[in-house]
Design a protein around this motif. Structure first.
Motif, PDB file in Angstrom:
ATOM      1  N   VAL A  84       1.021  -1.215   0.067  1.00 33.24           N
ATOM      2  CA  VAL A  84       0.196   0.035   0.129  1.00 33.24           C
ATOM      3  C   VAL A  84       0.924   1.321   0.095  1.00 33.24           C
ATOM      4  O   VAL A  84       1.704   1.612   0.743  1.00 33.24           O
ATOM      5  CB  VAL A  84      -0.789  -0.089   1.321  1.00 33.24           C
ATOM      6  N   VAL A  85       0.926   2.095  -0.772  1.00 39.54           N
ATOM      7  CA  VAL A  85       1.613   3.208  -1.158  1.00 39.54           C
ATOM      8  C   VAL A  85       0.585   4.441  -0.708  1.00 39.54           C
ATOM      9  O   VAL A  85      -0.363   4.461  -1.099  1.00 39.54           O
ATOM     10  CB  VAL A  85       2.190   3.503  -2.527  1.00 39.54           C
ATOM     11  N   ILE A  86       1.254   5.260   0.378  1.00 38.14           N
ATOM     12  CA  ILE A  86       0.448   6.688   0.852  1.00 38.14           C
ATOM     13  C   ILE A  86       1.344   7.730   0.666  1.00 38.14           C
ATOM     14  O   ILE A  86       2.342   7.763   0.676  1.00 38.14           O
ATOM     15  CB  ILE A  86      -0.036   6.275   2.379  1.00 38.14           C
ATOM     16  N   ASN A  87       0.572   8.760   0.662  1.00 35.37           N
ATOM     17  CA  ASN A  87       1.042  10.284   0.982  1.00 35.37           C
ATOM     18  C   ASN A  87       1.625  10.069   2.366  1.00 35.37           C
ATOM     19  O   ASN A  87       0.730  10.215   3.038  1.00 35.37           O
ATOM     20  CB  ASN A  87       0.167  11.254   0.477  1.00 35.37           C
ATOM     21  N   THR A 112      -2.899   7.546  10.152  1.00 33.00           N
ATOM     22  CA  THR A 112      -2.331   6.222   9.504  1.00 33.00           C
ATOM     23  C   THR A 112      -0.968   5.952   9.792  1.00 33.00           C
ATOM     24  O   THR A 112      -0.840   4.832   9.936  1.00 33.00           O
ATOM     25  CB  THR A 112      -2.635   6.607   8.009  1.00 33.00           C
ATOM     26  N   ASP A 113      -0.078   6.736  10.156  1.00 32.35           N
ATOM     27  CA  ASP A 113       1.234   6.702  10.293  1.00 32.35           C
ATOM     28  C   ASP A 113       1.063   5.947  11.840  1.00 32.35           C
ATOM     29  O   ASP A 113       1.908   4.942  11.869  1.00 32.35           O
ATOM     30  CB  ASP A 113       2.065   7.890  10.494  1.00 32.35           C
ATOM     31  N   ALA A 114       0.379   6.510  12.690  1.00 30.13           N
ATOM     32  CA  ALA A 114       0.608   5.844  13.849  1.00 30.13           C
ATOM     33  C   ALA A 114      -0.137   4.434  14.135  1.00 30.13           C
ATOM     34  O   ALA A 114       0.397   3.495  14.670  1.00 30.13           O
ATOM     35  CB  ALA A 114      -0.535   6.794  15.082  1.00 30.13           C
ATOM     36  N   LEU A 115      -1.369   4.100  13.159  1.00 28.27           N
ATOM     37  CA  LEU A 115      -1.850   2.917  13.003  1.00 28.27           C
ATOM     38  C   LEU A 115      -0.727   1.848  12.580  1.00 28.27           C
ATOM     39  O   LEU A 115      -0.896   0.847  12.973  1.00 28.27           O
ATOM     40  CB  LEU A 115      -3.063   2.863  12.137  1.00 28.27           C
ATOM     41  N   ILE A 116      -0.249   2.362  11.368  1.00 27.28           N
ATOM     42  CA  ILE A 116       0.845   1.136  10.810  1.00 27.28           C
ATOM     43  C   ILE A 116       2.013   1.065  11.548  1.00 27.28           C
ATOM     44  O   ILE A 116       2.441  -0.043  12.011  1.00 27.28           O
ATOM     45  CB  ILE A 116       1.516   2.054   9.326  1.00 27.28           C
ATOM     46  N   ARG A 117       2.658   2.011  12.225  1.00 29.19           N
ATOM     47  CA  ARG A 117       3.661   1.680  13.220  1.00 29.19           C
ATOM     48  C   ARG A 117       3.095   1.043  14.298  1.00 29.19           C
ATOM     49  O   ARG A 117       3.970   0.054  14.814  1.00 29.19           O
ATOM     50  CB  ARG A 117       4.205   3.096  13.559  1.00 29.19           C
ATOM     51  N   ALA A 118       2.108   1.097  14.981  1.00 28.99           N
ATOM     52  CA  ALA A 118       1.552   0.365  16.077  1.00 28.99           C
ATOM     53  C   ALA A 118       1.441  -1.165  15.648  1.00 28.99           C
ATOM     54  O   ALA A 118       1.663  -1.925  16.596  1.00 28.99           O
ATOM     55  CB  ALA A 118       0.369   0.813  16.491  1.00 28.99           C
ATOM     56  N   ALA A 119       0.805  -1.441  14.454  1.00 27.02           N
ATOM     57  CA  ALA A 119       0.636  -2.736  13.991  1.00 27.02           C
ATOM     58  C   ALA A 119       1.758  -3.600  13.785  1.00 27.02           C
ATOM     59  O   ALA A 119       1.987  -4.774  14.232  1.00 27.02           O
ATOM     60  CB  ALA A 119      -0.467  -2.495  12.576  1.00 27.02           C
ATOM     61  N   GLN A 120       2.946  -2.841  13.211  1.00 27.89           N
ATOM     62  CA  GLN A 120       4.132  -3.322  13.285  1.00 27.89           C
ATOM     63  C   GLN A 120       4.791  -3.806  14.359  1.00 27.89           C
ATOM     64  O   GLN A 120       5.346  -4.977  14.706  1.00 27.89           O
ATOM     65  CB  GLN A 120       5.157  -2.585  12.121  1.00 27.89           C
ATOM     66  N   VAL A 134       1.881  -6.686   9.301  1.00 24.34           N
ATOM     67  CA  VAL A 134       2.577  -5.518   8.830  1.00 24.34           C
ATOM     68  C   VAL A 134       3.926  -6.008   8.959  1.00 24.34           C
ATOM     69  O   VAL A 134       4.302  -6.320  10.054  1.00 24.34           O
ATOM     70  CB  VAL A 134       2.036  -4.339   9.599  1.00 24.34           C
ATOM     71  N   THR A 135       4.779  -6.131   7.840  1.00 17.48           N
ATOM     72  CA  THR A 135       5.996  -6.735   7.800  1.00 17.48           C
ATOM     73  C   THR A 135       6.903  -5.502   7.399  1.00 17.48           C
ATOM     74  O   THR A 135       8.224  -5.469   7.680  1.00 17.48           O
ATOM     75  CB  THR A 135       6.175  -7.881   7.017  1.00 17.48           C
ATOM     76  N   GLY A 136       6.503  -4.169   7.074  1.00 15.04           N
ATOM     77  CA  GLY A 136       7.452  -3.417   6.841  1.00 15.04           C
ATOM     78  C   GLY A 136       6.595  -2.011   6.369  1.00 15.04           C
ATOM     79  O   GLY A 136       5.407  -1.840   6.000  1.00 15.04           O
ATOM     80  N   PHE A 137       7.311  -0.889   6.488  1.00 22.33           N
ATOM     81  CA  PHE A 137       6.716   0.670   6.407  1.00 22.33           C
ATOM     82  C   PHE A 137       7.947   1.402   6.063  1.00 22.33           C
ATOM     83  O   PHE A 137       8.671   2.026   6.950  1.00 22.33           O
ATOM     84  CB  PHE A 137       6.109   0.989   7.776  1.00 22.33           C
ATOM     85  N   ASP A 138       8.421   1.366   4.916  1.00 26.68           N
ATOM     86  CA  ASP A 138       9.288   2.303   4.149  1.00 26.68           C
ATOM     87  C   ASP A 138       8.797   3.868   4.003  1.00 26.68           C
ATOM     88  O   ASP A 138       7.876   3.714   2.902  1.00 26.68           O
ATOM     89  CB  ASP A 138       9.862   1.594   2.685  1.00 26.68           C
ATOM     90  N   ARG A 139       9.340   4.537   4.451  1.00 22.59           N
ATOM     91  CA  ARG A 139       8.902   6.034   4.584  1.00 22.59           C
ATOM     92  C   ARG A 139       9.839   6.588   3.599  1.00 22.59           C
ATOM     93  O   ARG A 139       9.611   7.942   3.204  1.00 22.59           O
ATOM     94  CB  ARG A 139       8.789   6.668   5.827  1.00 22.59           C
ATOM     95  N   GLY A 140      10.351   6.016   2.586  1.00 23.54           N
ATOM     96  CA  GLY A 140      11.337   6.551   1.809  1.00 23.54           C
ATOM     97  C   GLY A 140      12.260   7.518   2.034  1.00 23.54           C
ATOM     98  O   GLY A 140      12.532   7.886   3.039  1.00 23.54           O
ATOM     99  N   GLY A 151      11.285  19.838  -2.646  1.00 24.80           N
ATOM    100  CA  GLY A 151      10.442  19.686  -3.696  1.00 24.80           C
ATOM    101  C   GLY A 151       9.894  18.273  -4.141  1.00 24.80           C
ATOM    102  O   GLY A 151       9.072  18.220  -5.429  1.00 24.80           O
ATOM    103  N   GLU A 152       9.761  17.343  -3.438  1.00 25.76           N
ATOM    104  CA  GLU A 152       8.998  16.171  -3.759  1.00 25.76           C
ATOM    105  C   GLU A 152       8.096  15.857  -2.588  1.00 25.76           C
ATOM    106  O   GLU A 152       8.193  16.013  -1.451  1.00 25.76           O
ATOM    107  CB  GLU A 152      10.115  14.942  -4.025  1.00 25.76           C
ATOM    108  N   LYS A 153       6.863  15.018  -3.001  1.00 24.33           N
ATOM    109  CA  LYS A 153       6.102  14.815  -2.028  1.00 24.33           C
ATOM    110  C   LYS A 153       6.876  13.557  -1.160  1.00 24.33           C
ATOM    111  O   LYS A 153       7.342  12.759  -1.768  1.00 24.33           O
ATOM    112  CB  LYS A 153       4.747  14.455  -2.313  1.00 24.33           C
ATOM    113  N   MET A 154       6.283  13.528   0.062  1.00 25.98           N
ATOM    114  CA  MET A 154       6.774  12.294   0.740  1.00 25.98           C
ATOM    115  C   MET A 154       5.750  10.990   0.649  1.00 25.98           C
ATOM    116  O   MET A 154       4.514  11.387   0.632  1.00 25.98           O
ATOM    117  CB  MET A 154       6.834  12.580   2.379  1.00 25.98           C
ATOM    118  N   GLU A 155       6.235   9.868   0.455  1.00 22.17           N
ATOM    119  CA  GLU A 155       5.668   8.724   0.343  1.00 22.17           C
ATOM    120  C   GLU A 155       5.979   7.606   1.166  1.00 22.17           C
ATOM    121  O   GLU A 155       7.184   7.712   1.654  1.00 22.17           O
ATOM    122  CB  GLU A 155       5.408   8.324  -1.086  1.00 22.17           C
ATOM    123  N   GLY A 156       4.825   6.716   1.623  1.00 17.96           N
ATOM    124  CA  GLY A 156       5.482   5.619   2.468  1.00 17.96           C
ATOM    125  C   GLY A 156       4.944   4.602   1.681  1.00 17.96           C
ATOM    126  O   GLY A 156       3.913   4.522   1.144  1.00 17.96           O
TER     127      GLY A 156
END
Length: 143
Positions: free
Chosen positions: A66-69, A76-84, A111-117, A122-127
């Motif tokens: 799942v790719v997110i902004n 969403t950030d907190a949920l993913i980190r807590a699940a991992q 949840v096995t990974g959360f790559d925050r890139g 000048g670029e949007k942050m994606e995870g």
């Protein structure tokens, strides 16, 4: 006339610590289960024509991405980190838009990974969230 559609309006949901599904926000894209059936060799000393023989084995649904902004500190950030961190199995639901009733894919993931890139000016942050499917999934028209 074609019935092709874009993914606009799609949704991805993940269970929280109370098993309540929570919609992830700012989803850019997601993949779906990609079931692969392993093969198990069943060759024996009298296999016809000296040919190897195989039987179907277990089905592996693989991983989802799942790719997110990425918004640091968001729900969403907190949920993913807590699940991992919890390392537990969570319910998920992917909603696919259709011209009639939406289509839903549901099951369980870890949840096995959360790559925050890369964080760059000048670029949007994606995870990218990596989820391992566990058990069978179901698919049906939304209720």
């Amino acid at each position: 006339m074609t019935e092709a559609r874009t993914g606009y309006g799609g949704e991805f949901w993940l269970g929280d610590e109370d098993d309540e599904l929570v919609e992830l926000v700012e989803v850019v894209s997601f993949t779906l289960p990609n079931a692969q059936t392993e093969t198990v060799e069943a060759t024996h000393l009298k296999s016809p024509g000296r040919r190897r023989e195989y039987i179907p084995g277990m089905i592996e649904d693989g991983e989802l991405e799942v790719v997110i902004n990425y918004v640091p500190g968001s729900a969403t950030d907190a949920l993913i980190r807590a699940a991992q961190t919890a390392g537990d199995t969570r319910a998920f639901k992917a909603v696919l838009p259709r011209s009639t009733t939406d289509w839903e894919v549901e099951g369980f993931v870890i949840v096995t990974g959360f790559d925050r890139g890369e964080i760059a000016g000048g670029e949007k942050m994606e995870g990218t969230i990596t989820l391992r499917l566990t058990g069978a999934t179901t698919e049906a028209a939304a209720a």
